[in-house]
Design a protein around this motif. Structure first.
Motif, PDB file in Angstrom:
ATOM      1  N   UNK A   1      -2.872  15.248  13.933  1.00  0.00           N
ATOM      2  CA  UNK A   1      -2.004  14.335  13.189  1.00  0.00           C
ATOM      3  C   UNK A   1      -0.566  14.825  13.286  1.00  0.00           C
ATOM      4  N   UNK A   2       0.413  13.944  13.111  1.00  0.00           N
ATOM      5  CA  UNK A   2       1.816  14.392  13.195  1.00  0.00           C
ATOM      6  C   UNK A   2       2.131  15.438  12.127  1.00  0.00           C
ATOM      7  N   UNK A   3       2.755  16.538  12.521  1.00  0.00           N
ATOM      8  CA  UNK A   3       3.248  17.496  11.524  1.00  0.00           C
ATOM      9  C   UNK A   3       4.681  17.113  11.156  1.00  0.00           C
ATOM     10  N   UNK A   4       4.836  15.865  10.768  1.00  0.00           N
ATOM     11  CA  UNK A   4       6.120  15.288  10.387  1.00  0.00           C
ATOM     12  C   UNK A   4       5.998  14.619   9.028  1.00  0.00           C
ATOM     13  N   UNK A   5       7.083  14.666   8.274  1.00  0.00           N
ATOM     14  CA  UNK A   5       7.221  13.898   7.042  1.00  0.00           C
ATOM     15  C   UNK A   5       8.373  12.908   7.210  1.00  0.00           C
TER      16      UNK A   5
ATOM     17  N   UNK B   1      15.292  10.430  18.809  1.00  0.00           N
ATOM     18  CA  UNK B   1      14.211  10.628  19.762  1.00  0.00           C
ATOM     19  C   UNK B   1      12.896  10.191  19.126  1.00  0.00           C
ATOM     20  N   UNK B   2      11.913   9.929  19.977  1.00  0.00           N
ATOM     21  CA  UNK B   2      10.550   9.743  19.498  1.00  0.00           C
ATOM     22  C   UNK B   2       9.746  10.976  19.881  1.00  0.00           C
ATOM     23  N   UNK B   3       8.699  11.221  19.135  1.00  0.00           N
ATOM     24  CA  UNK B   3       7.705  12.239  19.487  1.00  0.00           C
ATOM     25  C   UNK B   3       6.352  11.551  19.540  1.00  0.00           C
ATOM     26  N   UNK B   4       5.616  11.823  20.606  1.00  0.00           N
ATOM     27  CA  UNK B   4       4.274  11.256  20.752  1.00  0.00           C
ATOM     28  C   UNK B   4       3.331  12.377  21.169  1.00  0.00           C
TER      29      UNK B   4
ATOM     30  N   UNK C   1       3.807  11.595   7.717  1.00  0.00           N
ATOM     31  CA  UNK C   1       3.651  10.522   8.699  1.00  0.00           C
ATOM     32  C   UNK C   1       2.295  10.701   9.367  1.00  0.00           C
ATOM     33  N   UNK C   2       1.489   9.640   9.383  1.00  0.00           N
ATOM     34  CA  UNK C   2       0.078   9.762   9.737  1.00  0.00           C
ATOM     35  C   UNK C   2      -0.252   9.317  11.145  1.00  0.00           C
ATOM     36  N   UNK C   3       0.659   8.623  11.794  1.00  0.00           N
ATOM     37  CA  UNK C   3       0.319   8.051  13.095  1.00  0.00           C
ATOM     38  C   UNK C   3       1.416   8.338  14.114  1.00  0.00           C
ATOM     39  N   UNK C   4       0.970   8.577  15.349  1.00  0.00           N
ATOM     40  CA  UNK C   4       1.900   8.720  16.472  1.00  0.00           C
ATOM     41  C   UNK C   4       2.235   7.344  17.044  1.00  0.00           C
ATOM     42  N   UNK C   5       3.421   7.153  17.635  1.00  0.00           N
ATOM     43  CA  UNK C   5       4.549   8.085  17.690  1.00  0.00           C
ATOM     44  C   UNK C   5       5.369   8.051  16.415  1.00  0.00           C
ATOM     45  N   UNK C   6       6.259   9.024  16.282  1.00  0.00           N
ATOM     46  CA  UNK C   6       7.226   9.053  15.179  1.00  0.00           C
ATOM     47  C   UNK C   6       8.615   9.091  15.810  1.00  0.00           C
TER      48      UNK C   6
ATOM     49  N   UNK D   1      17.036   2.534  15.965  1.00  0.00           N
ATOM     50  CA  UNK D   1      15.584   2.494  15.766  1.00  0.00           C
ATOM     51  C   UNK D   1      15.201   2.917  14.358  1.00  0.00           C
ATOM     52  N   UNK D   2      14.167   2.266  13.840  1.00  0.00           N
ATOM     53  CA  UNK D   2      13.633   2.654  12.532  1.00  0.00           C
ATOM     54  C   UNK D   2      12.990   4.040  12.646  1.00  0.00           C
ATOM     55  N   UNK D   3      13.143   4.848  11.606  1.00  0.00           N
ATOM     56  CA  UNK D   3      12.452   6.130  11.586  1.00  0.00           C
ATOM     57  C   UNK D   3      13.324   7.256  11.076  1.00  0.00           C
ATOM     58  N   UNK D   4      12.759   8.063  10.155  1.00  0.00           N
ATOM     59  CA  UNK D   4      13.444   9.241   9.619  1.00  0.00           C
ATOM     60  C   UNK D   4      12.488  10.432   9.668  1.00  0.00           C
ATOM     61  N   UNK D   5      11.846  10.627  10.813  1.00  0.00           N
ATOM     62  CA  UNK D   5      10.872  11.705  10.941  1.00  0.00           C
ATOM     63  C   UNK D   5      11.548  13.062  10.840  1.00  0.00           C
ATOM     64  N   UNK D   6      10.843  13.987  10.196  1.00  0.00           N
ATOM     65  CA  UNK D   6      11.356  15.338   9.990  1.00  0.00           C
ATOM     66  C   UNK D   6      10.206  16.312  10.215  1.00  0.00           C
ATOM     67  N   UNK D   7      10.404  17.276  11.130  1.00  0.00           N
ATOM     68  CA  UNK D   7       9.326  18.174  11.505  1.00  0.00           C
ATOM     69  C   UNK D   7       9.443  19.526  10.807  1.00  0.00           C
TER      70      UNK D   7
END
Length: 508
Positions: free
Chosen positions: A307-311, A211-214, A319-324, A261-267
């Motif tokens: 800012x995203x509360x994601x690493x 999923x993406x988060x925005x 992670x500094x920019x939306x979306x993740x 999709x690229x991305x390994x976001x973790x909240x």
């Protein structure tokens, strides 16, 4: 016959206590039950059965508890003979079936969402949108009617249940299969633990996905005067964070992206470093007797939350920019970042009020809350959000269950729940100094009474005080309560499974 060896095994794993509080996840000073006689920690379902049989034969009340995801002292009755069955060690996961992207898995009483989600992820499956906080068990979430935030998907955890095994008041293991036309099933899908201990749940799964988060910032007027349904319904899940002192909202939205999709976001919503925890504690305590520090703190938290509360899960870099984007269980559940601890371990505790209102009345409720904020300011005691992430506003698609928050069943007031529910969740910081009262403490009671008296709201079952439940009785569907009580009588005629909530709403 009671298996004494099995019972002794359960006793030895946790030890015995006498007339002491059983605490919520917040720890000492935050009891879920004011006095309990014994806390057992079984490691198998047979041991849980043995504990229930023994307690029931002696007339002792029993309550099941996963990780104590309660906010107030409403989990048990006030009987000091109460026995707690702590389920966290009974956490086996098995029987995964996945064909053509859909299937099921069987999880035991104490399995938490991260445990199950990670186990499934390793096998190419996912829990879908029935995901909630990382420290809650799936069985506990089913019992309390827990939900995520979606108007497109059935996001109440119970909606994904296919079958239950429940230990009833006689210590018998009762098997139930999904049947939305059956009163027993409608009671079991938000049972509040009053039918017995949920020993196993067979739950739907789907193929793993990303999923993406925005997130975007909205002016308060855009939400209070806007079409809330139109703003959130295009997304598989979405929620607002309200910052009333700034008259701003964050609108966070989620949707499916290709698994390639690229991305390994973790909240991680709840974890902080020791330095962050101590700084936040100082800021929040400074607003106990003065209003201005609360508004200053809210502005700081608003900036941090923008800012995203994601690493990144691999590197642990923020992670500094939306979306993740990332796997659903990492983005929607998350957990603790390395070298961080839950905020409550640094004294960051909260009180909360959470009420469900028909989505058709969401704008009116939010406007009424704004009036109460403005009235407090006019009286010289302005109030704002005094917690880490503002006021959390979530949503739910209708799901039929006697005690569910998003059900289309109505109380004495006529209300249209067919478009779903909005959950108004107002957490606020509990000062660690003095009398522990919040600034303008009386205002919070006024807020609750106003909303309950003026709107057909329903209470969240683990996030409200005894007074809130008593006040909310006027808005609960009496036919649903009677039918629930009838099912409960069949499961537990000796009233072994008791709670303050059950006593207040009249089903015990």
């Amino acid at each position: 016959m009671l298996n004494i060896a099995v019972l002794c095994g359960a006793l030895n794993l946790f030890g015995l206590t006498s007339a002491v509080p059983y605490n919520t996840f917040d720890g000492e000073g935050f009891p879920a039950c004011n006095n309990v006689a014994q806390v057992y920690r079984p490691s198998t379902i047979d041991e849980m059965v043995a504990v229930v049989k023994d307690a029931s034969s002696k007339g002792k009340p029993v309550r099941a508890s996963g990780n104590g995801h309660m906010w107030y002292d409403t989990m048990c009755s006030d009987d000091p003979n109460t026995v707690i069955v702590k389920t966290d060690a009974v956490n086996r996961i098995s029987e995964l079936v996945l064909q053509n992207g859909v299937g099921s898995v069987v999880v035991e009483a104490g399995a938490t969402f991260p445990q199950v989600a990670e186990w499934l992820h390793a096998r190419g499956a996912s829990l879908g949108y029935t995901l909630v906080n990382w420290n809650i068990t799936i069985a506990g979430a089913v019992a309390m009617g827990a939900h995520r935030s979606s108007l497109r998907e059935h996001s109440q955890v119970s909606s994904a249940a296919l079958a239950f095994d429940i230990i009833n008041g006689k210590g018998e293991l009762v098997h139930l299969e999904r049947d939305q036309t059956n009163d027993t099933w409608l009671a079991a899908t938000t049972s509040l633990g009053l039918l017995g201990v949920i020993a196993r749940v067979k739950i739907e799964v789907i193929a793993d996905f990303k999923v993406y988060a925005d997130q975007k910032i909205l002016d308060e007027s855009d939400v209070l005067n806007g079409d809330i349904y139109a703003q959130i319904s295009p997304y598989v899940t979405a929620n607002y964070w309200w910052w009333p002192g700034l008259k701003k909202f964050h609108l966070r939205t989620y949707g499916v992206v290709p698994i390639s999709n690229f991305g390994q976001a973790f909240q991680s919503t709840f974890s902080v470093t020791e330095v962050e925890g101590n700084l936040a504690l100082g800021l929040l305590n400074s607003g106990q007797n003065l209003s201005a520090p609360n508004f200053a703190t809210e502005a700081i938290f608003f900036g941090l939350w923008s800012a995203p509360n994601f690493h990144d899960k691999t590197t642990n870099f923020p992670l500094l920019f939306w979306p993740v984007s990332g796997y659903a269980y990492d983005v929607l559940i998350g957990g603790l970042y390395p070298d961080q601890r839950p905020e409550w371990e640094y004294g960051l505790h909260g009180k909360t009020l959470e009420l469900a209102v028909p989505l058709t009345q969401a704008n009116a409720l939010l406007k009424r809350v704004r009036q109460l904020f403005d009235q407090a300011a006019a009286e010289g005691k302005p109030v704002t959000s005094t917690y880490r992430s503002g006021i959390n506003i979530k949503f739910g698609k209708p799901f039929d269950s006697f005690l569910g928050q998003t059900t289309e069943r109505v109380g004495n007031r006529t209300a249209d729940w067919s478009k779903g529910a909005m959950m108004f969740d107002f957490p606020s910081f509990v000062p660690t100094l003095g009398d522990h009262h919040r600034y303008n403490e009386d205002w919070y009671a006024k807020l609750a009474k106003t909303l309950i008296d003026e709107f057909p709201v329903r209470p969240h079952w683990t996030k409200n005080t005894r007074d809130i439940f008593r006040q909310s009785l006027q808005n609960l569907n009496q036919d649903s309560l009677r039918r629930f009580a009838k099912v409960r009588e069949q499961f537990d005629p000796n009233k072994t499974f008791k709670s303050i909530v059950g006593e207040i709403i009249g089903v015990v």
